[in-house]
Design a protein around this motif. Structure first.
Motif, mmCIF file in Angstrom:
data_model
loop_
_atom_site.group_PDB
_atom_site.id
_atom_site.type_symbol
_atom_site.label_atom_id
_atom_site.label_comp_id
_atom_site.label_asym_id
_atom_site.label_seq_id
_atom_site.Cartn_x
_atom_site.Cartn_y
_atom_site.Cartn_z
ATOM 1 N N TYR B 68 0.853 -1.190 0.000
ATOM 2 C CA TYR B 68 0.000 0.000 0.000
ATOM 3 C C TYR B 68 0.881 1.230 0.000
ATOM 4 O O TYR B 68 2.077 1.179 0.304
ATOM 5 C CB TYR B 68 -0.934 -0.002 1.209
ATOM 6 N N LYS B 127 -8.439 5.543 3.343
ATOM 7 C CA LYS B 127 -7.791 4.292 2.984
ATOM 8 C C LYS B 127 -7.193 3.626 4.210
ATOM 9 O O LYS B 127 -7.319 2.416 4.398
ATOM 10 C CB LYS B 127 -6.689 4.559 1.959
ATOM 11 N N ARG B 128 -6.539 4.444 5.036
ATOM 12 C CA ARG B 128 -5.902 3.838 6.202
ATOM 13 C C ARG B 128 -6.957 3.222 7.114
ATOM 14 O O ARG B 128 -6.785 2.139 7.665
ATOM 15 C CB ARG B 128 -5.060 4.865 6.942
ATOM 16 N N ARG B 131 -7.956 0.013 5.679
ATOM 17 C CA ARG B 131 -6.895 -0.970 5.874
ATOM 18 C C ARG B 131 -6.926 -1.508 7.299
ATOM 19 O O ARG B 131 -6.825 -2.704 7.527
ATOM 20 C CB ARG B 131 -5.532 -0.325 5.601
ATOM 21 N N ASP B 132 -7.079 -0.599 8.229
ATOM 22 C CA ASP B 132 -7.094 -1.023 9.630
ATOM 23 C C ASP B 132 -8.229 -2.003 9.874
ATOM 24 O O ASP B 132 -8.053 -3.036 10.513
ATOM 25 C CB ASP B 132 -7.233 0.195 10.549
ATOM 26 N N TYR B 134 -9.766 -3.855 7.703
ATOM 27 C CA TYR B 134 -9.534 -5.101 6.984
ATOM 28 C C TYR B 134 -8.529 -5.970 7.719
ATOM 29 O O TYR B 134 -8.726 -7.173 7.879
ATOM 30 C CB TYR B 134 -9.037 -4.774 5.573
ATOM 31 N N GLU B 135 -7.476 -5.333 8.211
ATOM 32 C CA GLU B 135 -6.448 -6.114 8.893
ATOM 33 C C GLU B 135 -6.992 -6.706 10.192
ATOM 34 O O GLU B 135 -6.662 -7.834 10.552
ATOM 35 C CB GLU B 135 -5.217 -5.224 9.157
ATOM 36 N N LYS B 147 3.716 -5.788 9.603
ATOM 37 C CA LYS B 147 3.793 -4.625 8.725
ATOM 38 C C LYS B 147 5.244 -4.260 8.520
ATOM 39 O O LYS B 147 6.084 -4.438 9.377
ATOM 40 C CB LYS B 147 3.031 -3.459 9.343
ATOM 41 N N CYS B 262 -14.522 -5.587 4.293
ATOM 42 C CA CYS B 262 -14.676 -4.377 5.100
ATOM 43 C C CYS B 262 -16.133 -3.981 5.041
ATOM 44 O O CYS B 262 -16.674 -3.820 3.945
ATOM 45 C CB CYS B 262 -13.884 -3.233 4.489
ATOM 46 N N LEU B 274 -10.870 -3.472 -2.666
ATOM 47 C CA LEU B 274 -9.816 -2.739 -1.966
ATOM 48 C C LEU B 274 -8.648 -2.484 -2.904
ATOM 49 O O LEU B 274 -8.059 -1.408 -2.933
ATOM 50 C CB LEU B 274 -9.356 -3.524 -0.741
ATOM 51 N N VAL B 279 -6.828 1.081 -1.997
ATOM 52 C CA VAL B 279 -6.570 0.944 -0.564
ATOM 53 C C VAL B 279 -5.285 0.117 -0.392
ATOM 54 O O VAL B 279 -4.420 0.441 0.412
ATOM 55 C CB VAL B 279 -7.761 0.273 0.134
ATOM 56 N N TYR B 280 -5.204 -0.934 -1.159
ATOM 57 C CA TYR B 280 -3.912 -1.597 -1.351
ATOM 58 C C TYR B 280 -3.542 -1.422 -2.813
ATOM 59 O O TYR B 280 -4.425 -1.457 -3.682
ATOM 60 C CB TYR B 280 -4.007 -3.083 -1.014
#
Lengths: 938, 938
Positions: B68, B127-128, B131-132, B134-135, B147, B262, B274, B279-280
């Protein structure tokens, strides 16, 4: 008796106890668990349970029955003919005698007859010994048995087999049987509008639907999953007696029977060998109950009889779901296919009738026939036979010309294109229907099982071979029949097939000779009435002779195909079936279509021309067509063949012979009809079923339909009424077959099948050939192309006026070969210098008299071009339609997808549940028992 | 770190402990189990483990990487063009710019480029946030993450994903992955003799086999069974790190990634969305290791590079097993297919060369060309163009006539029948090979997975639509794109496709005009050298122009097809791919074959005759063929197209452009080449792979091969060297593709596939069309039929003597239309009254002068009859071959059967074991633990 507690619905919690039970169940000591011999005699009075398919305790269901002969001191044995010498004749006789019009295609040999044949080979003691071993092995697998040797049928003993719950579970898991789980889901068929339309249609067609209760409403379906004892909690086991229905139970038992083998004897024998060798005379699952009479409690069989196997419901849909439930997928698919075929015939028949009516309506506007019928066109035609015939007026062919127009008009061209596309649509429709059934019946993901069972014949031959090889080969190198072993059989097959095909050709040629000679004889007779009806008489009698020969040869060919296949000793039933189908198909097809092909493509083409006719067998001139082409005769031939074949086969073979056979079988057991009827009421289920005919497979039914499909598609250009005739026949055929299956035959083992197998390929092949054949019929047999060419190239005014004149060539009567000119040249009342005949040839005054004219070549080119265009356009259209229509209906693929997602969800949930449980267990405060998912039913 | 104990080989016994672990593993509190952020920074010095694909602890394997963009303050943003307005142009430009000759067919859009395009739509924060989420969700599923934001590539962060053992187990069970069990069995391939022959062949061809270690010897195979935690004891779990290989691990992780979504944002997003939304920026599994250099420890990638992706091993078989192991089944099948195709081309090429040589050898014995070349046959031909040209002597066409014979002789007829059967054999061979691979790769029973993942575009459109509908529909009625939503796109597609096809036709017509006009101009020029080489010059330049246009249009069409498909917003990737393939195939096919079809079937047919020529665009006469037919020109065109296309596409697009792209990508990260090289050594695996190109699917490769297959089969009658050219090209192609996959591209996700899908149908379709096309080429383009007809009908002595004279019609020069007669009638030195031209027409002195003659119609009929016979005979033979060769090789079906039996045996044994255990447990003396079969790995 002590195992009945298995039947108490014990879901989940009591599994400990159940496991105990399961663990103890199949004890190694057989004496402990065979209460059967002591049981069967005691209870002849307890009325009710005996009529149901139960053990004598009235609780355990009989899932399968094996019948065997008990040694009777007074058996009358016919002197057995020597084996080997007149083997062929015996087999042939047998094949013919056991016919019910379709027997030759039965996949398994009628075990009773085989048994009787083999019975001299084995001693009764030997048989009993084998039976004992086999039964012991069956007990080992956990099945429960009960013997019944004191039945009301003397000389026959019955072995009733029951599969207890744990065996059912185990085998269902092995067989990966998909069973409905507790989880149900909505089946949504498209959007709101679509759904409404569907409901409306359903409402309108309500009277057409059979009154069969469906356990689930149509809008809900259970999620299915391969049965597994570890996932027992998924399934609704509240009523263990009903979880596996009778069809499933018997196929499970049959699976065990197939796996169990006798090994102590000379060579290892499976159930097929035991049946073939007469150790058991027959094996069958039981029907659900009686159809009529006092004992007839409601059951599936009765329901089928009332709502399906009856002529009074001919207009209704078939209860395919119930058929499948009762007879299994294979039979279900056959009837579903037959239903789709019949349904699809309706539009074809309607269009066919319209095309025919169009022909009738336009017959008076047809210029060529008007020209022929116009007496002002004073055309003198050349004589139709040597010497005896004289010149004739074209106007006398008026009737035939008008009749020809009925089947030879532009609408038939349209109709054959229509039928080619119809065939493709039918295939596509069937594929989709099949896919839908696969989905509804939970067959998706079911892989066709390889037939792994060797045939008894094969095993016998292998044993013979291994005994012949004195220096026995190493153990791991299994003895098997190689190509060289089979070579003689293959040679015989090839020779016999060629011979049979030539016989067919010879017969057709014989009929031609008949026609020629009769015609010549009639021409010569001085009786005028005979002469006037010559053509009609000859045509009709010849067609009837053809029909009779076809029907007789059909039977003979079927027997020969069977005999040839037996000679080849195929390894498995599947291979046997395939080889048999292949041979039978070729022979029957050639038999049915040779006369028609001759009429369509050869008749009238090899005639020669006046002055240079072609002669066969001495001085017979090859037969000509009527002035307007052979289409009319082709049509008569097709009509008589279709109607006659169907009437005779349906009435005589399918209705008559089974009745006689049943009668004979009952007579054989030496009982009066009255006595019998009385006895019938007290007979138990397995005894009643014993009197029914054995199930002999679906192949004969399919074969008949394929030949009919050939009739409908191959020459449809010449006979637009064929679909109508086929439709009428099939409406009867469905109910006839249904009646046979429900009332006349023993219940078949439910065989799983995803599709109709080889038959689909044959249908496809036929519909491909049909395109080419129709192209040729239109361009060569009919006058379509010459008319077209005339109209657009030669006609002075763009109409067909003058067409008749254009098709007639001139002949100078002085050019007759000596001795062939008519005896009465003045027959018409005037001297003829120039006569006309139908051909495109140069006139006598050209530089190359009687050669083919330029028109001939131009029209030939046009005909050939039409064939190419027609064939490729229709094939392209077919492929396009094939490509356009998805094989899997949209809603089905959506639902299958949905099912998959639901399945994953279910497991994910379970997974989470499991994880939670684990965590709970790890926290020491709350020790819980393991969740249900780990219970075991054994 | 605390989860490493999972990796200790813990089979069976310790499952209690393992369950504890498994139960605790994915805690609901994410903070507890994300040690990653604290880890990545600390260890930049520990050298070894970083180069391998491991987490920073050097033990946990990286199974997948998501990259990303990190917010950089100094990012230079190009002004983003307005969305919507010039959407098409941008997409078009993008499609063209990103080409590596095949890009337009990639199934997934290049995520990086898409990301760059979309990046203005989403804020970095957004996006972040996503990502958060999703992770977090990924952690929920049990995956472990690390990471790496301080990598050597500025602005790019990496999320490394590791799947621990329990996740692998669980997912493998869900995915029903077939894994090898401990049970191995002998693979016997036929009897002793067969086996010996096989071994001998294997020995002889030993140098042709790649030196790739095979873990199992060829004669032994493991029994496979879908992985199940309940049946863990079946599998060899002694080394849990190796039980699932890297390919399987990454596809398992990808499966989890696909499932995770997400949901907190506006609309639910999967991994595809994503990636598409930036996002990625990319996601890929890691390559196994380096190919060369200091860090290159032996690994599969290196092995593939050395034994496969190298021109020096061009003569060897491909290591298909290893390819499959490394890239997955789909890629493996592509290369297996390409290998089979190339192998099958060898006999075709040999026969083609022989046919060509036969033509060369018999050129001096060919009577028609001898007659043409004989100066004693003083034939005066009519002028080839109006006015400028004059009469000419037939003897000047001698060279062309001799050259024509090379490609127009009886051997070519044989060759086209041969190639039609070759195509069928190729299909059959491939089907069998595919079946064999299915068996070896344990794909039997694997059902093609329905692609259930919606495309990002589709989801975006659906969201737009649902937002547009203000009165939101009921929840259960899911919003979806209906036909009416897509109608504009469909309309555009139809219109554009028609437009593009007309453009192709227009271009071909343009080239024709070019040829006509240039020829006319050259004829008029007084420079004698130009005039003598007129034909050759015109032909060659026209063919080259055609080639260039084809190549350019190919690229444009590919882009257009892609754009049209994007407009249609297909729901899933699979649907996208199918629509794209369909469009691309049609456009590319029309593009490649229109000039050839024109040459073969239309050129020289619409010429008219002397005195009545057909004129186009004013006064240009339609072009004629050379005296001996157009076959020669067809041949030149095919030759130039095949050679040119392959050379240009291979060299320029496949080798050149990827190199440039890679260079650009590295340049973009603002580094010197030297620096870069140094850095390259210290880069970690995921960073190195980041520089590689994304994997864009196999469709472009297949498409190229299909077009080539078309060239090889469709017009093979006119160009027998086509298979040779194709063979040479493919030998290079295999290694070229291999190099690309191994060195230039990121590793693809291993996709399972049982077959090559739609491409097989296209091949089948092509080989069907080939039969018809070849039939027409032989009968209409070549002089085969006229020669045959002459020889057997018109020839006085049964030879071809006089054939040339027979093909030439007479023309009276006084019948020239005014103004078209030659300006120099005395060019040949004498006055010409009667000139000749090639056609079958009546002479001027007949009653119907210049009409088609009887010979014309007779020959036309013969040509058409030949087409019908050829097409149907070849089709019948093909079907027969198809039917004769079983789709499943005998030994494979035997082994599959054996495998099934072994499986049943295994379970039966297990069943018995279980039962025994139960019984023991029930006898209270000896309470034993449950057998292994019930252990659980969670």
């Amino acid at each position: 008796m002590r195992r009945i507690d298995n039947y108490q619905p014990v879901p989940g919690e009591e599994n400990k106890q159940q496991e105990d039970n399961g663990g103890n169940m199949p004890p190694s000591d057989p004496s402990e668990s065979i209460p059967m011999k002591t049981l069967y005699a005691a209870d002849g009075s307890d009325l009710h349970p005996h009529f149901g398919p139960y053990f004598s305790d009235g609780k355990r269901r009989v899932d399968y029955v094996l019948a065997y002969q008990i040694q009777k001191p007074n058996t009358v044995r016919k002197p057995s003919p020597k084996f080997g010498e007149n083997n062929f004749i015996r087999r042939l006789r047998r094949s013919i005698s056991m016919r019910s019009s379709r027997a030759p295609l039965q996949p398994k040999e009628d075990p009773e007859i085989t048994a009787q044949e083999h019975q001299t080979d084995y001693h009764e003691d030997d048989k009993r010994f084998r039976r004992d071993e086999y039964e012991e092995n069956l007990l080992e697998t956990g099945l429960e048995l009960e013997k019944d040797e004191g039945s009301k049928i003397p000389g026959i003993g019955f072995l009733k087999i029951h599969a207890p719950w744990h065996v059912l579970c185990r085998e269902a898991e092995f067989m990966k049987l998909k069973m409905p789980t507790k989880k149900v889901y909505d089946v949504k068929q498209g959007g709101n509008v679509v759904e409404k339309v569907r409901l409306f249609i359903h409402k309108v067609t309500a009277p057409l639907h059979p009154k069969v209760d469906v356990s689930h409403p149509h809008s809900v379906k259970s999620l299915s999953h391969p049965f597994s004892r570890e996932k027992q909690h998924l399934f609704d086991l509240s009523d263990k007696n009903k979880f596996f229905d009778s069809t499933t139970r018997s196929s499970i038992v049959y699976e065990v029977l197939k796996r169990t083998r006798c090994t102590k004897a000379k060579y290892s024998m499976g159930i097929t060998s035991l049946l073939a060798n007469g150790v058991y005379v027959s094996g069958y699952p039981l029907h659900d109950g009686d159809i009529e009479g006092v004992n007839a409690v409601p059951n599936d069989r009765k329901l089928l009889y009332e709502e399906w196997a009856s002529y009074s419901v001919f207009y209704k849909y078939q209860p395919i779901g119930l058929i499948r439930k009762y007879f299994g997928e294979k039979v279900g698919l056959y009837f579903a296919w037959l239903g789709v075929y019949t349904q699809m015939l309706i539009p074809a028949a309607i269009v066919g009738v319209i095309v025919f009516l169009y022909g009738c309506a336009t017959v008076d506007e047809n210029i060529p026939s008007m020209e022929i019928c116009d007496p002002r066109n004073n055309v003198t035609m050349c004589p139709l036979c040597d010497q005896a015939c004289s010149y004739w007026k074209l106007v006398t062919a008026c009737g035939t010309a008008r009749a020809s127009h009925l089947f030879d008009n532009p609408a038939t061209v349209f109709f054959s294109i229509f039928m080619a596309l119809w065939a493709v649509l039918f295939m596509e429709h069937w594929k989709r229907r099949q896919m839908r059934l696969n989905y509804i019946w939970d067959l998706t993901g079911f892989g066709e099982e390889e037939e792994d069972h060797n045939r008894a014949d094969y095993e016998f031959r292998v044993m013979q071979k291994s005994m012949r090889l004195e220096n026995s080969p190493p153990k791991d190198e299994k003895v098997k029949l190689t190509c060289s072993d089979r070579l003689p059989a293959y040679m015989t097959t090839v020779v016999m097939m060629c011979l049979m095909i030539s016989v067919t050709f010879a017969i057709v040629f014989g009929v031609i000779l008949y026609r020629i000679s009769i015609k010549a004889a009639l021409h010569m007779s001085s009786y005028p009435a005979a002469r006037s009806n010559i053509r009609a008489t000859v045509k009709t009698t010849a067609a009837i002779i053809n029909l009779i020969i076809i029907i007789i040869m059909d039977e003979i060919y079927a027997a020969i195909a069977r005999w040839l296949t037996t000679l080849e000793v195929p390894k498995t039933d599947k291979s046997f079936e395939q080889r048999l189908i292949f041979k039978t198909f070729i022979l029957k097809f050639v038999n049915a279509f040779t006369p028609i092909v001759y009429l369509a493509f050869f008749r009238g083409r090899l005639v020669g021309r006046p002055g240079k006719y072609l002669y066969v067998v001495g001085s017979y001139r090859m037969e000509e067509c009527a002035h307007s082409g052979c289409l009319m005769e082709l049509c008569i031939q097709l009509c008589i063949t279709m109607l006659g074949k169907q009437l005779i086969q349906n009435n005589l073979f399918e209705i008559g012979i089974p009745k006689i056979k049943k009668l004979l079988r009952q007579r054989k057991s030496e009982m009066d009809t009255k006595q019998e009827e009385e006895l019938n009421k007290t007979l138990r289920r397995h005894e009643k079923d014993h009197f029914l005919g054995p199930f002999i497979g679906l192949n004969p039914e399919y074969m008949e339909m394929i030949i009919q499909f050939g009739m409908v598609t191959l020459f449809v250009a010449s006979f637009p009424l064929a679909p109508l005739f086929a439709l009428l026949n099939n409406i009867i055929e469905i109910r006839l077959d249904a009646k046979k299956f429900v009332t006349e035959l023993r219940r078949p083992i439910a065989a799983k099948a995803k599709d109709i197998g080889i038959w689909y390929n044959l249908l496809r092949g036929l519909s491909k050939v049909a395109v080419i054949v129709n192209a040729f019929v239109i361009s060569f047999t009919s006058d379509f192309i010459p008319r077209l060419v005339y109209q657009y190239t030669y006609s002075p005014d763009g109409t067909l006026h003058g067409f008749t004149n254009h098709t007639l060539a001139f002949f100078n009567v002085s050019d007759f070969q000596p001795g062939t000119d008519p005896l009465e040249p003045m027959h018409l009342g005037y001297k003829v210098d120039m006569c006309r005949y139908k051909d495109y040839r140069e006139p006598p005054w050209s530089t190359t008299p009687y050669d083919f004219s330029k028109e001939f070549w131009a029209i030939l080119a046009a005909r050939l071009a039409f064939v190419i265009v027609f064939q490729n356009v229709v094939m392209l259209m077919s492929d396009f339609v094939d490509w356009l229509i998805p094989d899997i209906p949209k809603d089905i693929s959506l639902q299958m997808h949905k099912e998959k997602i639901l399945m994953v969800e279910l497991f994910m949930k379970e997974e989470q549940g499991k994880r939670l449980t684990m965590r709970e267990r790890n926290t020491p405060q709350q020790p819980r028992s393991r969740p249900n998912s780990h219970t075991n039913c054994v």
